[in-house]
Design a protein around this motif. Structure first.
Motif, PDB file in Angstrom:
ATOM      1  N   CYS A 159     -60.910  98.683  30.300  1.00 49.81           N
ATOM      2  CA  CYS A 159     -61.313  97.327  30.214  1.00 49.81           C
ATOM      3  C   CYS A 159     -60.938  96.925  31.728  1.00 49.81           C
ATOM      4  CB  CYS A 159     -60.380  96.450  29.296  1.00 49.81           C
ATOM      5  SG  CYS A 159     -60.898  94.823  29.169  1.00 49.81           S
TER       6      CYS A 159
ATOM      7  N   GLY B  10     -64.710  98.109  21.835  1.00 49.97           N
ATOM      8  CA  GLY B  10     -63.647  97.138  21.805  1.00 49.97           C
ATOM      9  C   GLY B  10     -62.252  97.477  21.877  1.00 49.97           C
TER      10      GLY B  10
ATOM     11  N   HIS C  35     -61.575  90.939  22.718  1.00 46.43           N
ATOM     12  CA  HIS C  35     -62.510  92.245  22.946  1.00 46.43           C
ATOM     13  C   HIS C  35     -62.433  92.933  21.544  1.00 46.43           C
ATOM     14  CE1 HIS C  35     -62.137  92.242  27.539  1.00 46.43           C
ATOM     15  NE2 HIS C  35     -62.792  91.264  27.128  1.00 46.43           N
TER      16      HIS C  35
ATOM     17  N   PRO D 107     -66.612  92.895  21.591  1.00 44.71           N
ATOM     18  CA  PRO D 107     -67.226  92.707  22.944  1.00 44.71           C
ATOM     19  C   PRO D 107     -68.690  92.692  22.876  1.00 44.71           C
ATOM     20  CG  PRO D 107     -66.300  94.706  23.044  1.00 44.71           C
ATOM     21  CD  PRO D 107     -66.235  94.387  21.628  1.00 44.71           C
TER      22      PRO D 107
ATOM     23  N   ASP E 150     -69.243  90.297  28.022  1.00 48.15           N
ATOM     24  CA  ASP E 150     -67.831  91.154  28.200  1.00 48.15           C
ATOM     25  C   ASP E 150     -68.227  92.332  28.993  1.00 48.15           C
ATOM     26  OD1 ASP E 150     -66.367  88.951  27.129  1.00 48.15           O
ATOM     27  OD2 ASP E 150     -67.065  89.958  25.280  1.00 48.15           O
TER      28      ASP E 150
END
Lengths: 283, 249
Positions: B30, B65, B71, B74, B158
């Motif tokens: 991430c 995710g 998230h 996402p 995201d």
């Protein structure tokens, strides 16, 4: 000064002219809009192929059930859907590209169709020319109702799924990335094309029906850089061109299909020369 | 806390009988800028598309995710290859950026004030506000690329999935794009892009998934792009071997 009354009002005393104008106006709108989609999806020639493939369905229906509107409509519909499904299957199961599969199937369907209609002619009097090029004289009130239903369905589909159609046509990958099924849009549009072609057969015939779709759309894309305006102009051209073409067929005593397509062709050729997006003048 | 926003577990994808991606196991961290690198036909685009759910996986799974509170689900923002777009299409810059709101508002609801604000903000951020009413075919290559980045921004994703974003883009614009990606990264967005330029991946990306149908290596860029790994991915046709050798010294 030409006598406008004689030119435009007198023909309207004939019922076949009224019916012809109505059916042309209705299918001009929906055909013009669908044509824009076909052109942007690069499916113009595929649509043409699809129109030709309707012939065997009409021929078989005619042999089995006679010249009833429902029989011809149903036969053409089945043939069109078979061509779409067959193309899709050929594309998936073999190495053929979609346009090759369409091309191969359509010419096969068309040949079978001509053969069947010729066979029918030895038993009953059928005019192959009628199937190929249409006849405005043959438009019945049932044809009008069918055209009304089909063009209303097309308008409703465009109103409800406007964004879906636009986005799937412009960027199919992005459309799928929003979690939606592009193939539903694709086959839904093809089904609408088949329905509109079938509804236009009586007036225009299998060979010329697609002209009402493609010519207004091709003309409209030469004028506007926005999707909504292009759709609107194409629909308007479809109506105006079809109706003027029909008058021309009355004045000049020529068949309605060619007259309509030729009138739309005039708009197209003029636009190629003068329209801002044509690109011809820049050269 | 688990911070791997994409996790590929033994992922295999076939096109008919052709195997495009074979048993790939890798994670995307991430907030990373991760490049998928590999020769032509290595399955870079396929892996991206599989991530978006366009391809059925023959085996394996992709979990999306992480444990970050925002998230769990996402949102993806997707930027297509430039070559896939018909630039003659009757569409203006604004209308393309507005497409970014489609996923959120669906086919029927009309644009609210929020949606207009997001579109305007995306246009401004990408420097397109002045030319928002132009048809997309009348833009320069760099402007065209930015239209699709703006659409992705308006999506509010995201994870930004980009298919060859540097393809056919001149050097100055590459620098702009990279700094744009880095800015998104600072906003805790994840960049996941197919990149065929090995040098660019090395310079600009924090992580690399090195692929040649099978996974060669994945992880932080300097650990993955070793001469051995590159040779394993590209065989004898390494495009920039001269550039790679000094790294060994």
């Amino acid at each position: 000064m030409p006598d406008l009354h004689a030119l435009f009002v007198e023909p309207l005393q004939y019922q076949f002219m009224l019916r012809g104008l109505l059916i042309s106006a209705m299918l001009g709108i929906s055909g013009g809009m669908l044509g824009c989609v076909l052109i942007q999806r690069r499916m113009a020639l595929m649509g043409d192929a699809l129109a030709h493939s309707l012939l065997p369905g009409m021929g078989i229906a005619y042999l089995l059930f006679g010249a009833g509107v429902w029989a011809l409509f149903g036969g053409a519909l089945v043939a069109g859907l078979l061509a779409v499904v067959g193309t899709s299957l050929l594309g998936r199961l073999t190495r053929l590209k979609e346009d090759a599969a369409f091309g191969a199937l359509f010419i096969l369907f068309f040949a079978v169709g001509v053969a069947i209609v010729s066979m029918a002619r030895t038993r009953v009097r059928v005019d192959l020319l009628h199937f190929l090029f249409g006849s405005i004289l043959g438009v019945s009130s049932l044809d009008l109702w069918l055209a009304w239903a089909v063009s209303t369905a097309t308008l409703v589909a465009f109103a409800l799924f406007y964004r879906h159609i636009l986005l799937e046509t412009f960027d199919a990958g992005f459309y799928r990335a929003t979690g939606r099924r592009g193939d539903i849009v694709h086959y839904g549009l093809l089904a609408l094309v088949v329905l509109n072609l079938v509804a236009a057969l009586q007036a225009l015939g299998v060979v010329l029906a697609l002209g009402v779709f493609l010519l207004p759309a091709a003309t409209a894309t030469l004028w506007f850089a926005r999707w909504g305006r292009t759709l609107a102009l194409s629909a308007a051209l479809g109506v105006v061109g079809s109706c003027l073409g029909l008058f021309a067929s009355y004045w000049l005593h020529i068949p309605s299909g060619p007259a309509i397509v030729a009138m739309l062709g005039v708009f197209f050729v003029v636009s190629v020369v003068v329209a801002p997006r044509s690109g011809l003048r820049k050269r | 806390m688990n911070l791997e926003i994409l996790r590929y577990e033994n992922v295999t994808v076939h096109y008919g009988r052709l195997c495009a991606v074979e048993s790939v196991t890798a994670d995307v961290h991430c907030g990373s800028m991760t490049a998928i690198v590999g020769p032509n036909g290595a399955g870079k685009s396929t892996l991206l598309r599989a991530t978006l759910g366009w391809h059925r996986l023959t085996t394996g799974s992709i979990s999306i995710g992480d444990d970050h509170v925002h998230h769990h689900h996402p949102r993806f923002a997707y930027v297509p290859q430039r070559a896939q777009i018909d630039w003659d299409f009757p569409a203006t810059v604004r209308s393309v950026v507005e497409q970014g709101r489609f996923g959120a508002i669906g086919g029927f609801r009309s644009f609210g004030d929020d949606d207009h604000a997001l579109v305007d903000a995306a246009l401004r951020e990408m420097g397109l506000a002045e030319i928002a009413e132009r048809q997309i075919g009348q833009l320069s290559g760099g402007q065209q690329q930015r239209v699709f980045l703006a659409r992705a921004l308006a999506q509010g994703g995201d994870i930004f999935i980009l298919d060859e974003p540097f393809e056919g883009v001149d050097a100055g614009l590459v620098r702009n794009l990279v700094s744009q990606f880095q800015q998104w990264r600072r906003q805790h967005r994840t960049i996941f892009a197919a990149v065929h330029d090995l040098n660019l991946a090395r310079r600009a990306f924090s992580h690399v998934v090195l692929l040649n149908r099978r996974l060669i290596a994945w992880g932080p860029t300097e650990e993955v792009l070793t001469p051995e790994n590159i040779r394993a991915a590209y065989g004898n046709s390494v495009p920039i071997l001269d550039d790679v050798e000094p790294a060994r010294a």
